[in-house]
Each structure stands twice: as structure tokens, then as C-alpha cells.
Design a protein around this motif. Sequence first.
Motif, PDB file in Angstrom:
ATOM      1  N   LEU A  35      -3.211   7.745  13.887  1.00 25.45           N
ATOM      2  CA  LEU A  35      -2.903   6.395  14.356  1.00 25.45           C
ATOM      3  C   LEU A  35      -2.745   5.425  13.192  1.00 25.45           C
ATOM      4  N   TRP A  36      -3.503   5.621  12.126  1.00 28.00           N
ATOM      5  CA  TRP A  36      -3.431   4.728  10.971  1.00 28.00           C
ATOM      6  C   TRP A  36      -2.163   4.948  10.158  1.00 28.00           C
ATOM      7  N   THR A  37      -1.681   6.174  10.110  1.00 23.06           N
ATOM      8  CA  THR A  37      -0.509   6.490   9.289  1.00 23.06           C
ATOM      9  C   THR A  37       0.768   6.593  10.102  1.00 23.06           C
ATOM     10  N   ALA A  38       0.714   6.289  11.396  1.00 18.43           N
ATOM     11  CA  ALA A  38       1.903   6.381  12.248  1.00 18.43           C
ATOM     12  C   ALA A  38       2.938   5.331  11.843  1.00 18.43           C
ATOM     13  N   GLU A  39       4.147   5.520  12.319  1.00 17.96           N
ATOM     14  CA  GLU A  39       5.242   4.609  11.998  1.00 17.96           C
ATOM     15  C   GLU A  39       5.395   3.548  13.079  1.00 17.96           C
ATOM     16  N   ASP A  40       5.911   2.416  12.656  1.00 17.94           N
ATOM     17  CA  ASP A  40       6.341   1.337  13.546  1.00 17.94           C
ATOM     18  C   ASP A  40       5.224   0.900  14.495  1.00 17.94           C
ATOM     19  N   GLN A  41       5.583   0.764  15.768  1.00 14.45           N
ATOM     20  CA  GLN A  41       4.665   0.178  16.735  1.00 14.45           C
ATOM     21  C   GLN A  41       3.552   1.134  17.151  1.00 14.45           C
ATOM     22  N   GLN A  42       3.688   2.426  16.804  1.00 16.60           N
ATOM     23  CA  GLN A  42       2.629   3.368  17.140  1.00 16.60           C
ATOM     24  C   GLN A  42       1.422   3.222  16.205  1.00 16.60           C
ATOM     25  N   ALA A 117     -15.694   0.254   7.330  1.00 21.97           N
ATOM     26  CA  ALA A 117     -16.245   1.607   7.461  1.00 21.97           C
ATOM     27  C   ALA A 117     -15.149   2.600   7.836  1.00 21.97           C
ATOM     28  N   ILE A 118     -14.226   2.176   8.698  1.00 22.85           N
ATOM     29  CA  ILE A 118     -13.118   3.048   9.067  1.00 22.85           C
ATOM     30  C   ILE A 118     -12.229   3.301   7.851  1.00 22.85           C
ATOM     31  N   ARG A 119     -11.963   2.264   7.073  1.00 22.17           N
ATOM     32  CA  ARG A 119     -11.137   2.431   5.877  1.00 22.17           C
ATOM     33  C   ARG A 119     -11.799   3.396   4.899  1.00 22.17           C
ATOM     34  N   SER A 120     -13.107   3.257   4.702  1.00 18.01           N
ATOM     35  CA  SER A 120     -13.829   4.157   3.807  1.00 18.01           C
ATOM     36  C   SER A 120     -13.757   5.601   4.311  1.00 18.01           C
ATOM     37  N   TYR A 121     -13.892   5.766   5.610  1.00 15.19           N
ATOM     38  CA  TYR A 121     -13.828   7.114   6.197  1.00 15.19           C
ATOM     39  C   TYR A 121     -12.461   7.744   5.974  1.00 15.19           C
ATOM     40  N   LEU A 122     -11.417   6.963   6.218  1.00  9.84           N
ATOM     41  CA  LEU A 122     -10.059   7.511   6.116  1.00  9.84           C
ATOM     42  C   LEU A 122      -9.655   7.772   4.669  1.00  9.84           C
ATOM     43  N   THR A 123      -9.940   6.819   3.795  1.00  9.31           N
ATOM     44  CA  THR A 123      -9.444   6.935   2.424  1.00  9.31           C
ATOM     45  C   THR A 123     -10.360   7.752   1.513  1.00  9.31           C
ATOM     46  N   GLU A 124     -11.671   7.668   1.709  1.00 13.34           N
ATOM     47  CA  GLU A 124     -12.599   8.360   0.822  1.00 13.34           C
ATOM     48  C   GLU A 124     -13.062   9.701   1.386  1.00 13.34           C
ATOM     49  N   TYR A 125     -13.340   9.721   2.689  1.00 13.57           N
ATOM     50  CA  TYR A 125     -13.849  10.953   3.291  1.00 13.57           C
ATOM     51  C   TYR A 125     -12.718  11.921   3.626  1.00 13.57           C
ATOM     52  N   ASP A 127      -9.437  11.415   2.528  1.00 13.10           N
ATOM     53  CA  ASP A 127      -8.381  11.321   1.508  1.00 13.10           C
ATOM     54  C   ASP A 127      -7.026  10.967   2.104  1.00 13.10           C
ATOM     55  N   ALA A 128      -7.039  10.146   3.142  1.00 13.87           N
ATOM     56  CA  ALA A 128      -5.789   9.720   3.767  1.00 13.87           C
ATOM     57  C   ALA A 128      -5.251   8.474   3.069  1.00 13.87           C
ATOM     58  N   SER A 129      -3.968   8.266   3.167  1.00 15.06           N
ATOM     59  CA  SER A 129      -3.356   7.068   2.593  1.00 15.06           C
ATOM     60  C   SER A 129      -2.189   6.653   3.464  1.00 15.06           C
ATOM     61  N   TYR A 130      -1.914   5.362   3.456  1.00 13.49           N
ATOM     62  CA  TYR A 130      -0.782   4.827   4.219  1.00 13.49           C
ATOM     63  C   TYR A 130       0.244   4.282   3.253  1.00 13.49           C
ATOM     64  N   GLU A 131       1.440   4.821   3.318  1.00 18.92           N
ATOM     65  CA  GLU A 131       2.522   4.367   2.459  1.00 18.92           C
ATOM     66  C   GLU A 131       3.369   3.360   3.218  1.00 18.92           C
ATOM     67  N   HIS A 132       3.463   2.156   2.658  1.00 24.11           N
ATOM     68  CA  HIS A 132       4.278   1.129   3.289  1.00 24.11           C
ATOM     69  C   HIS A 132       5.748   1.517   3.201  1.00 24.11           C
ATOM     70  N   PRO A 133       6.514   1.289   4.253  1.00 21.05           N
ATOM     71  CA  PRO A 133       7.939   1.625   4.206  1.00 21.05           C
ATOM     72  C   PRO A 133       8.674   0.782   3.184  1.00 21.05           C
ATOM     73  N   SER A 134       9.801   1.303   2.694  1.00 18.32           N
ATOM     74  CA  SER A 134      10.613   0.568   1.733  1.00 18.32           C
ATOM     75  C   SER A 134      11.220  -0.661   2.391  1.00 18.32           C
ATOM     76  N   ASP A 135      11.818  -1.534   1.560  1.00 20.90           N
ATOM     77  CA  ASP A 135      12.432  -2.752   2.095  1.00 20.90           C
ATOM     78  C   ASP A 135      13.498  -2.421   3.130  1.00 20.90           C
ATOM     79  N   SER A 136      14.342  -1.430   2.829  1.00 26.90           N
ATOM     80  CA  SER A 136      15.409  -1.071   3.767  1.00 26.90           C
ATOM     81  C   SER A 136      14.843  -0.512   5.063  1.00 26.90           C
ATOM     82  N   GLU A 137      13.761   0.279   4.946  1.00 21.93           N
ATOM     83  CA  GLU A 137      13.137   0.819   6.151  1.00 21.93           C
ATOM     84  C   GLU A 137      12.528  -0.287   6.987  1.00 21.93           C
ATOM     85  N   GLN A 138      11.941  -1.284   6.341  1.00 20.28           N
ATOM     86  CA  GLN A 138      11.362  -2.400   7.087  1.00 20.28           C
ATOM     87  C   GLN A 138      12.437  -3.182   7.827  1.00 20.28           C
TER      88      GLN A 138
END
Length: 209
Positions: A35-42, A117-125, A127-138
Motif C-alpha cells: 500500500l505504501w509503494t503502490a502507484e497513483d490513488q492506490q 513507527a510505520i515508517r521505521s518498520y517499512l524502511t528499517e525493518y 528495507d522498503a523504499s518509495y520512489e517518487h515518479p518522474s516529472d513526466s509521470e506525475q
Amino acid sequence: MAEDTGGQSRKSNKVARLIAEYDLDESLGDELEQLWTAEDQQRKSLRDLADLFNQRLLESAMASAGISTVDGEISNLYRLLTADDVSSGMQTEARNRLERDGVDIEQLERDFVSYQAIRSYLTEYRDASYEHPSDSEQVENVLDSIRRLQSRLRSLTEGSLDRLRSTGRITLGEFRLFIDIDVLCEDCGEQYGVIDLLERGGCDCNDGT
């Protein structure tokens, strides 16, 4: 030493510990990450995920106390316990009800997690990351959203007009709808349809200035 510290951080992660203590589904971690790394409105924000996780804690605590629930009851109870716009009287009533039914409400509220706490769980525990879409994708995402909204508005308006006409509430012959949103740039004085503006990459403010 750095690796040992990181390992200790993973073992002591609050969210991971609570998933085990409350006997939550092991797939919950995957669900939060997806859910954190999903695209767009999801995609869900960290605050949304914290609310989701806390509701799962509440649901588990009620189930352990033998309390049966109906659809929507968990989310409503969680709102009564945590929302800023709920009166203290309604909050106390909800807490007392849960306590009478066997829920350790004080422990439960201590276990509720924050978005940090959720951010710590996702990123540290995890190792998840969220990549922001490029300008054109936005830009494309915004275009898709506007087109979907226009399509829904067209469908809603046409259906409403047809029903009003067929029941004699309005007089209307054959018709066509024009659903446009115009944007006027007050700096350069140019006006564009919003889709045209996005597709061309903006107005003429930077041309020759």
C-alpha cells in the motif's frame, strides 16, 4: 558494530513486535509495504497505514476478548477513541464499553503506533523504499485523473438530464455536453484548456522572457 546495531534495531521494532504479540496475519507486513509503494490513488500515506494497523490491533484485542463485531464497527470505534473531533464524553463511553467487555484499553492505546513507527518498520525493518515518479509521470498521472473525473461527470450529467427529461421535469431536446476546464495565466494572459495546458508543458510565460 554498525551491523550489530542495525540487527538490534530490527529485532526491537515496535510494529514487528506487535504483529507477533497480537497474533496478526503474517501477510500484514506485505500489505503495508504494498500500500505504501503502490502507484497513483492506490497508494496510502504513512498516517493512513498507521490507522489501518491500529484498527487491526483493536480488532485483534476485541476478538481475544470474545467480542463479535459487524461491518464498520471497528473503524467507528477507532474513530471514537482517536479522532480530534470526538467529544470527551463519547470517547469515555467507547473506552468504558471496551473495558467492560474485557479489553485492556490502556494497554491497547499504549500499543497504538504513530506514522513514524510505520515508517521505521517499512524502511528499517523491511528495507522498503518509495520512489517518487518522474516529472513526466506525475503530469501523466494528473492527466489520467482529470480525464477520469471528466468521464464520470459526463456520465452523471447525461444520466441526470435524461431522467429529468423523461419524467417531464425539464424540457430538453437532443443535446451534447461540453465539459471543459480552462486555465487563465494572469501573468502572460493566455488561456488554455487544462488538458491542453498539461500536454504542452505549461503556458508561454518563459518563452522569450
